[in-house]
Structures are given as C-alpha cells and as structure tokens.
Motif scaffolding. Structure first.
Motif, mmCIF file in Angstrom:
data_model
loop_
_atom_site.group_PDB
_atom_site.id
_atom_site.type_symbol
_atom_site.label_atom_id
_atom_site.label_comp_id
_atom_site.label_asym_id
_atom_site.label_seq_id
_atom_site.Cartn_x
_atom_site.Cartn_y
_atom_site.Cartn_z
ATOM 1 N N PHE A 96 36.037 -17.472 -14.993
ATOM 2 C CA PHE A 96 35.794 -16.095 -15.423
ATOM 3 C C PHE A 96 37.093 -15.357 -15.230
ATOM 4 O O PHE A 96 38.204 -15.791 -14.745
ATOM 5 N N ASP A 97 37.082 -14.393 -16.161
ATOM 6 C CA ASP A 97 38.477 -13.622 -16.198
ATOM 7 C C ASP A 97 38.975 -12.953 -15.043
ATOM 8 O O ASP A 97 40.110 -12.992 -14.764
ATOM 9 N N ASP A 98 37.744 -12.501 -14.206
ATOM 10 C CA ASP A 98 38.018 -11.745 -12.841
ATOM 11 C C ASP A 98 36.950 -11.898 -11.947
ATOM 12 O O ASP A 98 35.684 -12.077 -12.498
ATOM 13 N N VAL A 99 37.253 -11.868 -10.712
ATOM 14 C CA VAL A 99 35.986 -11.939 -9.870
ATOM 15 C C VAL A 99 36.305 -10.390 -8.905
ATOM 16 O O VAL A 99 37.333 -10.342 -8.406
ATOM 17 N N ASP A 100 35.276 -9.939 -8.427
ATOM 18 C CA ASP A 100 35.234 -8.905 -7.424
ATOM 19 C C ASP A 100 34.694 -9.287 -6.273
ATOM 20 O O ASP A 100 33.826 -9.851 -5.951
ATOM 21 N N ILE A 144 30.577 -10.754 -0.474
ATOM 22 C CA ILE A 144 29.792 -10.886 -1.698
ATOM 23 C C ILE A 144 30.941 -11.061 -2.739
ATOM 24 O O ILE A 144 31.835 -9.842 -2.969
ATOM 25 N N ALA A 145 30.818 -12.044 -3.683
ATOM 26 C CA ALA A 145 31.594 -12.438 -4.869
ATOM 27 C C ALA A 145 30.797 -12.133 -5.875
ATOM 28 O O ALA A 145 29.796 -12.894 -6.116
ATOM 29 N N VAL A 146 31.223 -11.240 -6.948
ATOM 30 C CA VAL A 146 30.480 -11.220 -8.174
ATOM 31 C C VAL A 146 31.383 -11.333 -9.530
ATOM 32 O O VAL A 146 32.783 -11.182 -9.266
ATOM 33 N N TYR A 147 31.011 -11.344 -10.561
ATOM 34 C CA TYR A 147 31.641 -11.270 -11.753
ATOM 35 C C TYR A 147 30.895 -10.499 -12.863
ATOM 36 O O TYR A 147 29.488 -10.241 -12.659
ATOM 37 N N GLU A 148 31.409 -9.879 -13.718
ATOM 38 C CA GLU A 148 30.599 -9.264 -14.765
ATOM 39 C C GLU A 148 30.554 -9.927 -16.225
ATOM 40 O O GLU A 148 31.467 -10.643 -16.605
ATOM 41 N N LYS A 157 42.270 -5.945 10.862
ATOM 42 C CA LYS A 157 42.448 -7.268 10.187
ATOM 43 C C LYS A 157 43.071 -7.140 8.724
ATOM 44 O O LYS A 157 42.359 -6.558 7.652
ATOM 45 N N THR A 158 44.197 -7.704 8.597
ATOM 46 C CA THR A 158 44.831 -7.948 7.343
ATOM 47 C C THR A 158 44.183 -9.112 6.541
ATOM 48 O O THR A 158 44.561 -10.222 7.170
ATOM 49 N N VAL A 159 43.082 -8.951 5.824
ATOM 50 C CA VAL A 159 42.470 -10.388 5.293
ATOM 51 C C VAL A 159 42.907 -10.604 3.909
ATOM 52 O O VAL A 159 43.214 -9.702 2.959
ATOM 53 N N ASN A 160 43.447 -11.797 3.666
ATOM 54 C CA ASN A 160 43.622 -12.210 2.212
ATOM 55 C C ASN A 160 42.392 -12.588 1.409
ATOM 56 O O ASN A 160 41.712 -13.592 1.997
ATOM 57 N N PHE A 161 42.271 -12.368 0.428
ATOM 58 C CA PHE A 161 41.305 -12.834 -0.532
ATOM 59 C C PHE A 161 41.858 -13.317 -1.760
ATOM 60 O O PHE A 161 43.017 -13.146 -2.507
ATOM 61 N N ILE A 162 41.380 -14.729 -2.232
ATOM 62 C CA ILE A 162 42.007 -15.328 -3.421
ATOM 63 C C ILE A 162 40.802 -15.967 -4.311
ATOM 64 O O ILE A 162 39.800 -16.371 -3.645
ATOM 65 N N ASN A 163 40.953 -15.721 -5.487
ATOM 66 C CA ASN A 163 40.017 -16.283 -6.417
ATOM 67 C C ASN A 163 40.328 -17.530 -6.840
ATOM 68 O O ASN A 163 41.525 -17.919 -7.587
ATOM 69 N N LEU A 164 39.831 -18.737 -6.595
ATOM 70 C CA LEU A 164 39.866 -20.264 -6.999
ATOM 71 C C LEU A 164 39.012 -20.589 -8.121
ATOM 72 O O LEU A 164 38.745 -21.809 -8.173
ATOM 73 N N VAL A 165 38.432 -19.597 -8.790
ATOM 74 C CA VAL A 165 37.397 -19.969 -9.835
ATOM 75 C C VAL A 165 37.969 -19.667 -11.186
ATOM 76 O O VAL A 165 38.401 -18.738 -11.392
ATOM 77 N N ALA A 181 29.810 0.394 -0.137
ATOM 78 C CA ALA A 181 30.524 -0.543 0.394
ATOM 79 C C ALA A 181 31.879 0.198 0.454
ATOM 80 O O ALA A 181 32.285 0.556 -0.496
ATOM 81 N N GLU A 182 32.734 0.503 1.584
ATOM 82 C CA GLU A 182 33.805 1.166 1.749
ATOM 83 C C GLU A 182 34.982 0.372 1.341
ATOM 84 O O GLU A 182 35.952 0.649 0.651
ATOM 85 N N TYR A 183 34.967 -1.145 1.337
ATOM 86 C CA TYR A 183 35.960 -1.974 1.259
ATOM 87 C C TYR A 183 35.523 -2.804 0.118
ATOM 88 O O TYR A 183 34.519 -3.447 0.140
ATOM 89 N N ASP A 184 36.459 -3.023 -0.820
ATOM 90 C CA ASP A 184 36.153 -4.125 -2.099
ATOM 91 C C ASP A 184 37.673 -4.376 -2.686
ATOM 92 O O ASP A 184 38.307 -3.410 -2.608
ATOM 93 N N LEU A 185 37.660 -5.373 -3.449
ATOM 94 C CA LEU A 185 38.834 -5.809 -4.053
ATOM 95 C C LEU A 185 38.238 -6.142 -5.335
ATOM 96 O O LEU A 185 37.134 -6.842 -5.860
ATOM 97 N N GLN A 186 38.982 -5.790 -6.446
ATOM 98 C CA GLN A 186 38.632 -5.822 -7.918
ATOM 99 C C GLN A 186 39.390 -6.666 -8.731
ATOM 100 O O GLN A 186 40.640 -6.616 -8.568
#
Length: 464
Positions: free
Chosen positions: A376-380, A418-422, A365-373, A393-398
């Motif tokens: 914060f400067d960035d979201v993982d 799971i979506a997080v920020y630092e 599955k080619t899944v597209n992820f997008i940050n609409l927040v 976790a083997e799969y993540d986007l930073q």
C-alpha cells in the motif's frame, strides 16, 4: 613636612576627576578594557529540565499564563517580563490526562537580568534552582557560563582550546560545579573586551585535579553575541552511560554536545518471515573487527555497543529464496543508538534504519513506528485507549510509506495499536490490531506492521 598616604576616598575622587577629563577628551574610558554594556530593559526567565528520569514539564504562572514546556535536556523559550516577584508552578500530565503538580516556587525577576530555572535530580523529588546573570550588549564577543547537573552532583575541571589545538594546548578555565553557575574568563582578552572572541573552540573535561580527558567535544562555533550556558548532564534513553554538554541560549533550541570518543550502539530486527535463519555480517570499520551472527524470523538482537564510525551490513538468506542485502551503509555517530530492521521486499532483502530516542522512558515513552508493508502507498497507526475509538484517539501517525518510520511520545498507559490503510474508495481497511498493550516499562519501544501468516495477511509487532 611629613608626607601622608591619600585616603581611599581621596584616591577614588582623584580617579573620578581623571576619568571625567579623559571622557571629555574623547579617549578610552577608565575602569578596564571591557566596552560592553546592557541595553536590556526587561526581566527574562527560562526553564531547563535536567531531571534524567523525568517527564515533559510545563512551567506556568500560578493562576496565569503558560511559559511552555521542556523535556529532559531541553528548555522553554526565554520570556521577557516585568521585574518583580513571580510565582511559578511546574506541571506534568499523567496517563489519565490529569495535571500533576510537581512544585511551586517564587522567583524575584530583575530588570536587565536573565533568570534560568533548573529542575534536576530524581524526578520523584526534584530540586529547583534559579540562577541570575546580567545580560550584556556584546560586539563580536560572547560570555561563557557552566553548571554541572549530573545525578551524582559531580564537579569537573573545564578546559577550552582554539579549534584544532589539542588538550595539551588547552586553557584551564575553572570548575563546573553542581549548584553553582560560574562564569569563565577568556584567557586571551583584547583591548575591546574581556569576554571571549567569537569563533571555533573545543571543550575538554577532566575529573578535578586530574589531567586525563574524560570528555572532548566536537568543534563548537560560537557565533552569537550573547551569553552561553553550558550544562553538564548524564546520558539517558537508549544509551545509559556518559556525559552530554547542553548548550543553552535564549530560545527553546538546545544543542547537545557528545564526547568525540563516546561509543554508539545498534540492534537488528529480522522481519523477513523467511523460515531459515538469516546470516548477518556487521563490520567494515578499520577500528573494529567484523561481527557475524544469525537472526531467526521475528528475532530482535540485543543492543551491541561499538565504536562510532561507518559500517556495512550484509544479510544473506542461506536458502537462496531471497536476494542478499550487500554492504548496506550504517553510520553510527558518537553517543547514538540505531535500530536496523531487515525486511523482504519481493524476494529481495533490504533494511530500514532510524535513531532511537535519547530521552528518559520513565513517564513518557518515545515509540518508533515503521511500515514494513509494501502493498500500500501508506499506512496509518492509531493508539487507542480503553475509552477511545479510532475517531477519538488522541495519538495517531498518518501516511507512513513503505520503509518509513516516525515517532510519537506517549504517556505511560495501555493502548490498543491499530494499523489501517485507505482503499481507492477512501474506506479504511484493517491490517491488524493488538490487544491492549502496556507501554509502561522503561524501554525503547518499536512498533512494526509487516506481512505475516494471519487472517489479514499482516501483523503488528511491538518490540522492546
């Protein structure tokens, strides 16, 4: 005295003597005008994946080295090997990270020849074919081969013209057939070579014996002095109908040629969280009428097929609480599917866009992820299976910034998203998490994180 016709052996012998004299005198060689030769002293092998409902497939020597992997419509690199028999196995990896053997074949590699291995047909029981041709040392020329790998094993008549010439001026080169890699002959050979002159050309395809064009390529610049293999395959992924012509060279890069008249498509998502339905106007292309519709908060429209071109999108909040988005430029190229995501940024409507995958979604599955927040400067994003944590976790986007999208190819499986920020202290702060979600359907998935009326103030949405 009775005259007799020379025997074949006498004729060949006489011709050989004359050729020898010509060579000694420094004149052109006998036996045709093609001056190309072969300086290739290895055997060569490459794998092309043409199974339209398949997965990423690895080719490797049985009990030996890997020769890389290829998704649908892609190739491995070309490998230089010693001549002789080579036993190969083809592997995919399932959702449990276990290897699944697809098939094992033996190929006989020949010095100076390239072997192209093609996997085609239904991935449940694919077929493997190998095609060989001698590599030539060419100067200012290229060779052209063609093969049909469509699911219905269709054949097509193949025409080609110099750049700028219409179909009426195109030259019929022959047929592109299933199971038969054919080489085409240049219609305007010169004294130096019988092969094609480097330059720009246009390809046309018709059904056998017909003169109605069903595929016209963009202008192709044949700039490499080598053999080109053109494969005619089905469209897959977000758009399901049509033909693509893949251009295979001697690397893992494949250029996919689309029909210049192929339709495109789009779909629009409203992430604004505004109570009233947003009013959307999509148009601006002189070849298409403007389309108007409404989208409620959290609503994703269906795919809409439309002629390729440059369009504008206007989105209005009827309550006036958010400033309108006016005349956002949306470019839709031939055979392209685009997602448009409407957001509310400090009471101003905006839009983020990305092209959706053209790969099959049956196994991977080619899944597209997008940050609409925008807080914060960035979201993982983390894709966590039931035996994993964020750390394992083997799969993540930073580090996705606001409005930024990225894609990840996932094995069909169940994942907790799971979506997080630092924060300023480098500590991870949870924005949202989903229950285990099955990315198991043949869909083009979109995952967003966006503002919402929740305990954390944010929400992950999985769209398809």
């Amino acid at each position: 005295m009775q005259l007799t016709t020379p025997s074949v052996n006498m004729t060949v012998g006489f011709r050989t003597i004359i050729c020898g004299l010509i060579v000694l005198l420094g004149l052109s060689a006998c036996g045709g005008s093609d001056s190309s030769s072969s300086d290739y002293t290895y055997a060569y092998v490459q794998f092309y994946n043409a199974s339209p409902n398949g997965a990423n497939v690895e080719m490797r020597e049985v009990d030996g080295d890997s020769f890389g992997s290829a998704q649908f419509g892609d190739t491995t690199s070309m490998y230089s090997l010693e001549s002789g028999e080579l036993e190969l196995e083809f592997i995919r990896t399932d959702s449990d990270d276990q290897e699944v053997l697809i098939d094992t074949i033996t190929v006989d590699l020949r010095e100076g020849y390239k072997t192209l291995i093609v996997m085609s047909g239904d991935f449940a029981a694919p077929s493997f074919s190998n095609y060989q041709y001698e590599r030539k040392t060419l100067e200012d020329h290229f060779r052209l081969f063609a093969l049909s790998v469509t699911a219905d094993n269709a054949s097509y008549d193949f025409y080609m013209s110099e750049s700028g010439d219409p179909f009426e001026a195109a030259n019929y080169l022959g047929s592109a057939n299933a199971g038969d890699l054919g080489e085409f002959v240049f219609w305007d050979a010169d004294d130096d070579s019988d092969y094609f002159d480097e330059g720009e050309y246009t390809i046309y395809l018709t059904e056998p014996g017909r003169d109605e064009v069903i595929f016209e390529s963009q202008t192709i610049d044949f700039i490499y002095e080598t053999e080109y293999v053109l494969t005619l395959r089905d469209v897959s992924g977000a758009i399901q109908e049509g033909l693509v012509v893949d251009t295979i060279l001697n690397s893992s890069t494949v250029t996919a040629l689309t029909d210049v008249e192929a339709d495109s498509q789009y779909r629009i998502y409203n992430s604004s969280n505004i109570d009233a339905d947003l009013q959307v106007s999509f148009g601006g292309n002189t070849d298409e009428e403007d389309v108007s519709f409404t989208l409620s908060a959290g609503e994703l429209s269906s795919f809409t097929a439309i002629r390729y071109g440059d369009y504008r999108v206007t989105v209005t909040d009827p309550t006036g609480s958010a400033t309108s988005l006016n005349n956002k430029l949306i470019t839709l190229n031939q055979g392209e599917s685009k997602a448009i995501l409407i957001y509310n940024n400090d009471d101003k409507l905006g839009a983020a866009t990305f092209v959706e995958s053209g790969l099959p979604q049956a196994y991977d599955k080619t899944v597209n992820f997008i940050n609409l927040v925008n807080d914060f400067d960035d979201v993982d994003f983390y894709l966590v299976r039931n035996d994993e944590t964020i750390d394992t976790a083997e799969y993540d986007l930073q580090n996705l910034e606001f409005g930024e999208s990225a894609s990840e190819v996932l094995p069909s499986d169940y994942y907790e998203v799971i979506a997080v920020y630092e924060d300023d202290n480098g500590e991870q702060v949870l924005l949202d998490r989903t229950a285990l979600f099955g990315f198991v359907e043949e869909e083009n998935y979109i995952v967003t994180v966006e503002p919402a009326d929740t305990a954390t103030g944010y929400e992950i949405r999985v769209l398809y």
